[in-house]
Write an enzyme that holds these catalytic residues in place. Structure first.
Site, PDB file in Angstrom:
ATOM      1  N   ASP A 194       0.818  -1.211   0.000  1.00  0.00           N
ATOM      2  CA  ASP A 194       0.000   0.000   0.000  1.00  0.00           C
ATOM      3  C   ASP A 194       0.854   1.265   0.000  1.00  0.00           C
ATOM      4  O   ASP A 194       0.440   2.305  -0.506  1.00  0.00           O
ATOM      5  CB  ASP A 194      -0.885   0.014   1.257  1.00  0.00           C
ATOM      6  CG  ASP A 194      -2.346  -0.178   0.919  1.00  0.00           C
ATOM      7  OD1 ASP A 194      -2.634  -0.753  -0.131  1.00  0.00           O
ATOM      8  OD2 ASP A 194      -3.200   0.261   1.721  1.00  0.00           O
TER       9      ASP A 194
ATOM     10  N   ASN B 175     -19.929   6.329  -5.827  1.00  0.00           N
ATOM     11  CA  ASN B 175     -21.390   6.186  -5.766  1.00  0.00           C
ATOM     12  C   ASN B 175     -22.157   7.379  -5.210  1.00  0.00           C
ATOM     13  O   ASN B 175     -23.373   7.441  -5.374  1.00  0.00           O
ATOM     14  CB  ASN B 175     -21.737   4.942  -4.932  1.00  0.00           C
ATOM     15  CG  ASN B 175     -21.188   3.665  -5.543  1.00  0.00           C
ATOM     16  OD1 ASN B 175     -21.449   3.367  -6.697  1.00  0.00           O
ATOM     17  ND2 ASN B 175     -20.408   2.920  -4.775  1.00  0.00           N
TER      18      ASN B 175
END
Length: 460
Positions: free
Chosen positions: A257, A444
């Site tokens: 990451d 979204n």
């Protein structure tokens, strides 16, 4: 019913004479690369449902093959013919025909010549391919040669929840692998089809600036990073060890990451603390979500036909956890998370940026130890802490609609922090060419994107 999981791509073709005014649905066999006739029939029915729901039209489905109406004999042709018959039984309302060659399916003159009397030939608006290989070739040709734009994959099929007690990592990995090769839910015929296993490892410290093949030395370096990632790196190592026991001859790769952010300049990653703390303990800003920031920044440039290495990009990975990254010429030059994922944006349950003095004050007043402070800033703060309702932005949206003042405050704070970071990084980059949104909220929640993009200063 439909038990096989599959997907579809919505293809937007510049030449409007093909498909439904230039729109076609391509079935995707990626989950089941070489489906049986029964599985192919289910994929066809699911593709029809996707066309109706997503593309918004009643599809004319062509079951593709290298043969049209018996012009060639082969097991593959037989499979397509049988799949067509079974699909009609599964959904009698479906407009479907096969086997058809690609040109017979979409070119009117060829369809009339090769398959006279067919309702689908020459007029197909959805294509179902016999294997993943065939579909992938067709997808690439249409995308590259015809200049089509693709949206997807859109997954469809029956959702199944499999439950099992998993006391430790080896049992969990075994359960996943058993599912992958199971006759009912699997997509592999055997574990020998697995060529490599990738692991997302949260913290690579300063030791890794790219993905690496895992060996004993790499595992030892991941262990060395446990001090700065005590919750995540031990679990990552258990996963690596579990796969090593079950698939000893399969190579494993660690994807970090933190690796993408190793290009940050020192003035961006250092804290204004005594330098000896960096030398002794590695106290500095590392950043997270690097795999996401790297992928979406490059992918956005592919969509926009822009040279990745010549852009000023701000990527916004906005979800329950969130971070923003400034990318210049393909390299991360700053990011909002720091030594840990707490720094930066206001998140679902994490506080983000906060005056360290405030934490010292709270620790004294509340009588908190290290664990108490960690729980406060990681699990009880952020959107949940301000709203008192939830860390789920969908629930916050509902509460805002009902007039809840704390929910309104939480949402406004959440969006303001994003705006502030984008503005700061636009200044750091001396402008911005592309802003990318990803993550659950970034993808979204349209109202948050709209609020953030009302930045007249940088002319979004």
């Amino acid at each position: 019913g439909i038990s096989v999981v599959s997907g579809a791509f919505i293809m937007f073709i510049p030449n409007k004479q093909y498909g439904e005014n230039g729109v076609m649905v391509f079935a995707d066999c990626a989950v089941t690369p070489n489906p049986t006739a029964e599985q192919l029939a289910q994929i066809a029915v699911a593709t029809g449902q996707t066309a109706r729901i997503i593309a918004g039209y009643e599809p004319r489905i062509a079951m593709l093959s290298f043969s049209t109406k018996g012009s060639a004999k082969d097991e593959m042709v037989d499979k397509v013919v049988e799949a067509t018959r079974m699909a009609k039984e599964l959904d009698p309302s479906l407009l479907i025909d096969g086997e058809l060659q690609a040109d017979a399916a979409i070119v009117p003159s060829v369809g009339q010549s090769k398959a006279p009397g067919s309702e689908i030939a020459g007029k197909a608006t959805a294509l179902v391919f016999p294997t993943l290989e065939v579909g992938n070739i067709a997808y690439k040709l249409v995308q590259r040669l015809a200049g089509a734009e693709a949206v997807g994959p859109i997954l469809h099929g029956k959702k199944v929840i499999l439950e099992k007690d998993i006391p430790e990592h080896t049992v969990g990995i075994e359960f996943i692998l058993d599912t992958l090769v199971s006759k009912e839910y699997g997509c592999l015929s055997s574990l020998e089809e697995i060529n490599a296993v990738g692991h997302r490892v949260v913290h690579g410290g300063e030791k890794f600036n790219q993905s690496v093949l895992i060996d004993k030395a790499v595992k030892e370096k991941i262990i060395e990073c446990i001090d700065i990632a005590p919750l995540h790196n031990p679990a990552n190592l258990k996963g690596i060890d579990a796969v090593e026991k079950i698939l000893p001859n399969v190579p494993q790769v660690a994807v970090f990451d933190t690796a993408f952010h190793q290009t940050m300049p020192q003035y961006a990653y250092m804290y204004a603390l005594p330098y000896e703390l960096y030398e002794k303990y590695g106290i500095r800003r590392y950043g997270f979500h690097g795999t996401s920031h790297r992928y979406v920044s490059r992918r956005a440039c592919e969509f926009l036909n822009l040279p990745y290495e010549k852009q000023r990009i701000i990527t916004c990975h906005i979800g329950n956890g969130g971070s923003i990254t400034a990318i210049k010429d393909g390299k991360s030059v700053d990011t909002s998370m720091g030594l840990t994922p707490v720094e930066g944006l206001m998140m679902g349950t994490r506080c983000g940026d906060v005056d360290a003095g405030a934490l010292v004050f709270i620790q004294e007043k509340e009588g908190l130890d290290y664990k108490g402070v960690s729980t406060l800033i990681n699990k009880k703060s952020g959107v949940l802490g301000i709203s008192g309702i939830s860390s789920d932005m969908r629930e916050i949206e509902n509460a805002v609609a009902q007039g809840n003042e704390k929910a309104k405050l939480a949402l406004t704070m959440y969006e303001y922090r994003i705006v502030k970071y984008i503005g700061a990084y636009a200044a750091a980059l001396n402008g911005v060419d592309v802003i990318v949104f990803t993550g659950g909220v970034g993808e979204n929640q349209a109202i948050s994107r709209e609020a953030v993009c009302n930045l007249s200063l940088i002319h979004i």
